[in-house]
Scaffold this motif. Structure first.
Motif, PDB file in Angstrom:
ATOM      1  N   VAL A   1     -35.341   2.259   0.601  1.00 11.93           N
ATOM      2  CA  VAL A   1     -34.805   2.409   1.904  1.00 11.93           C
ATOM      3  C   VAL A   1     -33.754   3.299   2.054  1.00 11.93           C
ATOM      4  N   ASN A   2     -33.997   4.140   3.172  1.00 17.19           N
ATOM      5  CA  ASN A   2     -32.863   5.352   3.407  1.00 17.19           C
ATOM      6  C   ASN A   2     -32.034   4.558   4.484  1.00 17.19           C
ATOM      7  N   ILE A   3     -30.553   4.930   4.355  1.00 21.40           N
ATOM      8  CA  ILE A   3     -29.705   4.342   5.307  1.00 21.40           C
ATOM      9  C   ILE A   3     -28.708   5.385   5.706  1.00 21.40           C
ATOM     10  N   SER A   4     -28.577   5.480   7.111  1.00 23.32           N
ATOM     11  CA  SER A   4     -27.731   6.352   7.465  1.00 23.32           C
ATOM     12  C   SER A   4     -26.941   5.810   8.763  1.00 23.32           C
ATOM     13  N   SER A   5     -26.099   6.324   9.072  1.00 26.77           N
ATOM     14  CA  SER A   5     -25.091   5.988  10.316  1.00 26.77           C
ATOM     15  C   SER A   5     -24.361   7.276  10.874  1.00 26.77           C
ATOM     16  N   ASP A   6     -24.234   6.942  12.258  1.00 22.65           N
ATOM     17  CA  ASP A   6     -23.281   7.772  12.911  1.00 22.65           C
ATOM     18  C   ASP A   6     -22.162   8.380  12.007  1.00 22.65           C
ATOM     19  N   ALA A   7     -21.717   9.565  12.125  1.00 25.73           N
ATOM     20  CA  ALA A   7     -20.484  10.192  11.306  1.00 25.73           C
ATOM     21  C   ALA A   7     -19.041   9.689  11.798  1.00 25.73           C
ATOM     22  N   SER A   8     -19.088   9.223  13.039  1.00 30.35           N
ATOM     23  CA  SER A   8     -17.928   8.941  13.733  1.00 30.35           C
ATOM     24  C   SER A   8     -18.232   8.065  14.956  1.00 30.35           C
ATOM     25  N   VAL A   9     -17.059   7.506  15.321  1.00 26.87           N
ATOM     26  CA  VAL A   9     -17.338   6.625  16.493  1.00 26.87           C
ATOM     27  C   VAL A   9     -15.799   6.558  17.306  1.00 26.87           C
ATOM     28  N   THR A  10     -15.947   6.936  18.615  1.00 26.91           N
ATOM     29  CA  THR A  10     -14.677   6.844  19.569  1.00 26.91           C
ATOM     30  C   THR A  10     -14.507   5.517  20.060  1.00 26.91           C
ATOM     31  N   LEU A  11     -13.283   4.666  19.814  1.00 29.91           N
ATOM     32  CA  LEU A  11     -12.949   3.544  20.310  1.00 29.91           C
ATOM     33  C   LEU A  11     -12.202   3.741  21.481  1.00 29.91           C
ATOM     34  N   ASN A  12     -12.122   2.703  22.456  1.00 33.37           N
ATOM     35  CA  ASN A  12     -11.148   3.078  23.665  1.00 33.37           C
ATOM     36  C   ASN A  12     -10.930   1.565  24.094  1.00 33.37           C
ATOM     37  N   ASN A  13      -9.734   1.239  24.975  1.00 31.41           N
ATOM     38  CA  ASN A  13      -9.427   0.070  25.153  1.00 31.41           C
ATOM     39  C   ASN A  13      -9.547  -0.142  26.591  1.00 31.41           C
TER      40      ASN A  13
END
Length: 70
Positions: free
Chosen positions: A1-13
């Motif tokens: 199984v190969n696994i990857s994810s987004d390199a970053s996430v922007t969070l906001n309130n």
């Protein structure tokens, strides 16, 4: 199984301009599935960047994780 994810996430309130970011990475990039489900786990880990004058609040965001069964 190969696994990857987004390199970053922007969070906001929910307030314009109130954001922070997190750098992301899966705990493993490949894994071999076994008959023991507890051994088939991985995590997405990250580093949260909080500004010195960051507004308080509940911040949220979404990111993608891809699991490619081959």
């Amino acid at each position: 199984v190969n696994i990857s994810s987004d390199a970053s996430v922007t969070l906001n309130n929910g307030v314009a301009g109130n954001t922070m970011s997190a750098a992301l990475a899966p705990s493993v990039s490949t894994m071999l599935l076994t008959a023991t489900p507890a051994n088939n786990a991985f995590h997405v880990v990250g580093t949260l960047s909080v500004g010195a004058s960051q507004a308080e609040g509940v911040y949220q965001g979404t990111f993608n994780v891809n699991v490619n069964y081959q």
